[in-house]
Design a protein around this motif. Structure first.
Motif, PDB file in Angstrom:
ATOM      1  N   GLU A 123     -11.559  32.897 100.258  1.00 28.25           N
ATOM      2  CA  GLU A 123     -12.961  33.207 100.058  1.00 28.25           C
ATOM      3  C   GLU A 123     -13.675  32.065  99.326  1.00 28.25           C
ATOM      4  O   GLU A 123     -13.084  31.351  98.508  1.00 28.25           O
ATOM      5  CB  GLU A 123     -13.129  34.505  99.255  1.00 28.25           C
ATOM      6  N   LEU A 124     -14.951  31.928  99.636  1.00 23.14           N
ATOM      7  CA  LEU A 124     -15.758  30.900  99.010  1.00 23.14           C
ATOM      8  C   LEU A 124     -16.125  31.306  97.589  1.00 23.14           C
ATOM      9  O   LEU A 124     -16.567  32.426  97.356  1.00 23.14           O
ATOM     10  CB  LEU A 124     -17.029  30.674  99.837  1.00 23.14           C
ATOM     11  N   VAL A 125     -15.940  30.392  96.653  1.00 26.51           N
ATOM     12  CA  VAL A 125     -16.277  30.657  95.258  1.00 26.51           C
ATOM     13  C   VAL A 125     -17.624  30.010  94.907  1.00 26.51           C
ATOM     14  O   VAL A 125     -18.490  30.640  94.315  1.00 26.51           O
ATOM     15  CB  VAL A 125     -15.183  30.102  94.320  1.00 26.51           C
ATOM     16  N   SER A 126     -17.768  28.738  95.297  1.00 27.93           N
ATOM     17  CA  SER A 126     -18.981  28.011  94.913  1.00 27.93           C
ATOM     18  C   SER A 126     -19.138  26.767  95.766  1.00 27.93           C
ATOM     19  O   SER A 126     -18.150  26.213  96.243  1.00 27.93           O
ATOM     20  CB  SER A 126     -18.899  27.618  93.427  1.00 27.93           C
ATOM     21  N   THR A 127     -20.388  26.354  95.979  1.00 29.40           N
ATOM     22  CA  THR A 127     -20.656  25.120  96.712  1.00 29.40           C
ATOM     23  C   THR A 127     -21.655  24.257  95.960  1.00 29.40           C
ATOM     24  O   THR A 127     -22.465  24.761  95.173  1.00 29.40           O
ATOM     25  CB  THR A 127     -21.215  25.381  98.122  1.00 29.40           C
ATOM     26  N   LEU A 128     -21.608  22.960  96.272  1.00 27.98           N
ATOM     27  CA  LEU A 128     -22.496  22.002  95.615  1.00 27.98           C
ATOM     28  C   LEU A 128     -22.816  20.889  96.606  1.00 27.98           C
ATOM     29  O   LEU A 128     -21.923  20.379  97.288  1.00 27.98           O
ATOM     30  CB  LEU A 128     -21.816  21.423  94.366  1.00 27.98           C
ATOM     31  N   SER A 129     -24.096  20.542  96.681  1.00 28.41           N
ATOM     32  CA  SER A 129     -24.560  19.426  97.497  1.00 28.41           C
ATOM     33  C   SER A 129     -25.476  18.572  96.652  1.00 28.41           C
ATOM     34  O   SER A 129     -25.951  19.003  95.614  1.00 28.41           O
ATOM     35  CB  SER A 129     -25.362  19.923  98.705  1.00 28.41           C
ATOM     36  N   SER A 130     -25.767  17.388  97.138  1.00 27.54           N
ATOM     37  CA  SER A 130     -26.594  16.473  96.364  1.00 27.54           C
ATOM     38  C   SER A 130     -28.037  16.926  96.251  1.00 27.54           C
ATOM     39  O   SER A 130     -28.674  16.662  95.243  1.00 27.54           O
ATOM     40  CB  SER A 130     -26.538  15.073  96.981  1.00 27.54           C
ATOM     41  N   ASP A 131     -28.545  17.609  97.244  1.00 29.47           N
ATOM     42  CA  ASP A 131     -29.979  17.902  97.237  1.00 29.47           C
ATOM     43  C   ASP A 131     -30.338  19.349  97.516  1.00 29.47           C
ATOM     44  O   ASP A 131     -31.499  19.636  97.831  1.00 29.47           O
ATOM     45  CB  ASP A 131     -30.693  17.011  98.257  1.00 29.47           C
ATOM     46  N   VAL A 132     -29.391  20.242  97.401  1.00 29.13           N
ATOM     47  CA  VAL A 132     -29.699  21.660  97.592  1.00 29.13           C
ATOM     48  C   VAL A 132     -29.118  22.447  96.427  1.00 29.13           C
ATOM     49  O   VAL A 132     -28.241  21.957  95.718  1.00 29.13           O
ATOM     50  CB  VAL A 132     -29.141  22.191  98.932  1.00 29.13           C
ATOM     51  N   PRO A 133     -29.602  23.675  96.207  1.00 32.21           N
ATOM     52  CA  PRO A 133     -29.102  24.458  95.071  1.00 32.21           C
ATOM     53  C   PRO A 133     -27.614  24.762  95.198  1.00 32.21           C
ATOM     54  O   PRO A 133     -27.090  24.909  96.305  1.00 32.21           O
ATOM     55  CB  PRO A 133     -29.928  25.746  95.154  1.00 32.21           C
ATOM     56  N   THR A 134     -26.962  24.864  94.063  1.00 28.86           N
ATOM     57  CA  THR A 134     -25.572  25.306  94.074  1.00 28.86           C
ATOM     58  C   THR A 134     -25.524  26.789  94.411  1.00 28.86           C
ATOM     59  O   THR A 134     -26.523  27.507  94.254  1.00 28.86           O
ATOM     60  CB  THR A 134     -24.909  25.080  92.713  1.00 28.86           C
ATOM     61  N   SER A 135     -24.387  27.223  94.887  1.00 30.90           N
ATOM     62  CA  SER A 135     -24.241  28.641  95.213  1.00 30.90           C
ATOM     63  C   SER A 135     -22.961  29.171  94.587  1.00 30.90           C
ATOM     64  O   SER A 135     -22.011  28.410  94.369  1.00 30.90           O
ATOM     65  CB  SER A 135     -24.211  28.839  96.733  1.00 30.90           C
ATOM     66  N   TYR A 136     -22.946  30.463  94.317  1.00 33.50           N
ATOM     67  CA  TYR A 136     -21.784  31.115  93.731  1.00 33.50           C
ATOM     68  C   TYR A 136     -21.561  32.470  94.389  1.00 33.50           C
ATOM     69  O   TYR A 136     -22.514  33.157  94.759  1.00 33.50           O
ATOM     70  CB  TYR A 136     -21.994  31.345  92.226  1.00 33.50           C
ATOM     71  N   ALA A 137     -20.297  32.836  94.492  1.00 32.20           N
ATOM     72  CA  ALA A 137     -19.991  34.191  94.908  1.00 32.20           C
ATOM     73  C   ALA A 137     -20.472  35.140  93.815  1.00 32.20           C
ATOM     74  O   ALA A 137     -20.449  34.796  92.628  1.00 32.20           O
ATOM     75  CB  ALA A 137     -18.485  34.346  95.112  1.00 32.20           C
ATOM     76  N   ASP A 138     -20.902  36.320  94.197  1.00 32.34           N
ATOM     77  CA  ASP A 138     -21.409  37.282  93.218  1.00 32.34           C
ATOM     78  C   ASP A 138     -20.378  37.581  92.129  1.00 32.34           C
ATOM     79  O   ASP A 138     -20.730  37.785  90.964  1.00 32.34           O
ATOM     80  CB  ASP A 138     -21.796  38.589  93.923  1.00 32.34           C
ATOM     81  N   SER A 139     -19.109  37.571  92.490  1.00 29.31           N
ATOM     82  CA  SER A 139     -18.050  37.936  91.548  1.00 29.31           C
ATOM     83  C   SER A 139     -17.855  36.902  90.434  1.00 29.31           C
ATOM     84  O   SER A 139     -17.222  37.207  89.420  1.00 29.31           O
ATOM     85  CB  SER A 139     -16.732  38.131  92.296  1.00 29.31           C
ATOM     86  N   VAL A 140     -18.385  35.687  90.616  1.00 30.59           N
ATOM     87  CA  VAL A 140     -18.164  34.650  89.603  1.00 30.59           C
ATOM     88  C   VAL A 140     -19.459  34.146  88.985  1.00 30.59           C
ATOM     89  O   VAL A 140     -19.420  33.291  88.080  1.00 30.59           O
ATOM     90  CB  VAL A 140     -17.383  33.454  90.188  1.00 30.59           C
ATOM     91  N   LYS A 141     -20.599  34.633  89.463  1.00 27.91           N
ATOM     92  CA  LYS A 141     -21.876  34.175  88.903  1.00 27.91           C
ATOM     93  C   LYS A 141     -21.894  34.386  87.389  1.00 27.91           C
ATOM     94  O   LYS A 141     -21.375  35.367  86.879  1.00 27.91           O
ATOM     95  CB  LYS A 141     -23.025  34.949  89.558  1.00 27.91           C
ATOM     96  N   VAL A 142     -22.488  33.469  86.710  1.00 26.82           N
ATOM     97  CA  VAL A 142     -22.624  33.454  85.244  1.00 26.82           C
ATOM     98  C   VAL A 142     -21.341  32.967  84.580  1.00 26.82           C
ATOM     99  O   VAL A 142     -21.389  32.210  83.616  1.00 26.82           O
ATOM    100  CB  VAL A 142     -23.015  34.836  84.662  1.00 26.82           C
ATOM    101  N   ARG A 143     -20.180  33.309  85.136  1.00 29.05           N
ATOM    102  CA  ARG A 143     -18.916  32.939  84.493  1.00 29.05           C
ATOM    103  C   ARG A 143     -18.414  31.562  84.915  1.00 29.05           C
ATOM    104  O   ARG A 143     -17.766  30.868  84.134  1.00 29.05           O
ATOM    105  CB  ARG A 143     -17.844  33.979  84.811  1.00 29.05           C
ATOM    106  N   PHE A 144     -18.686  31.153  86.155  1.00 29.72           N
ATOM    107  CA  PHE A 144     -18.203  29.873  86.685  1.00 29.72           C
ATOM    108  C   PHE A 144     -19.356  28.895  86.836  1.00 29.72           C
ATOM    109  O   PHE A 144     -20.481  29.286  87.162  1.00 29.72           O
ATOM    110  CB  PHE A 144     -17.540  30.059  88.050  1.00 29.72           C
ATOM    111  N   THR A 145     -19.067  27.602  86.641  1.00 30.59           N
ATOM    112  CA  THR A 145     -20.063  26.559  86.822  1.00 30.59           C
ATOM    113  C   THR A 145     -19.456  25.400  87.613  1.00 30.59           C
ATOM    114  O   THR A 145     -18.424  24.851  87.209  1.00 30.59           O
ATOM    115  CB  THR A 145     -20.567  26.027  85.475  1.00 30.59           C
TER     116      THR A 145
END
Length: 126
Positions: free
Chosen positions: A45-67
């Motif tokens: 399952e996807l936990v989080s993504t990061l790109s140079s020019d778009v917002p980061t994303s997080y799975a609901d289960s890890v939001k606030v806790r993971f960066t």
């Protein structure tokens, strides 16, 4: 050469922190990098993504806790995990897709990523 190399996994008690690192040997001005995890007998399952020019994303289960973050000078992706829970126990994988940015309007699929690391185990238990 392995395209991505993860490190930083280990065993931790509930509530504790861990920081995962992923060194990327590929490069492109546009990229999408992410962290996935797979627990025993479960799908990756996807936990989080990061790109140079778009917002980061997080799975609901890890939001606030993971960066998620990236040090461009070191070509290294990080996942800071705080307040870990037993349900976070899994093998964590770093993944990359070059030449495009991450999609932030939907959850990206495992099959969309072309480069993968070998994984690093995270175990949360008391």
């Amino acid at each position: 050469q392995v395209p991505l190399v993860e490190s930083g996994g280990g065993s931790v008690q509930p509530g504790g922190p861990l920081r995962l690192s992923c060194v990327a040997f590929g490069y492109a001005s546009r990229y999408c990098m992410g962290w996935f995890r797979q627990a025993p007998d479960k799908e990756r399952e996807l936990v989080s993504t990061l790109s140079s020019d778009v917002p980061t994303s997080y799975a609901d289960s890890v939001k606030v806790r993971f960066t998620i973050s990236r040090d461009n000078a070191k070509n290294t992706l990080y996942l800071q995990m705080d307040n870990l829970k037993t349900e976070d126990t899994a093998m964590y994988y770093c993944a990359a897709l070059y030449g495009v940015w991450c999609r932030f309007d939907r959850v990206m699929a495992v099959t969309e990523f072309t480069d993968w690391g070998q994984g690093t185990q995270v175990t949360v238990s008391s």
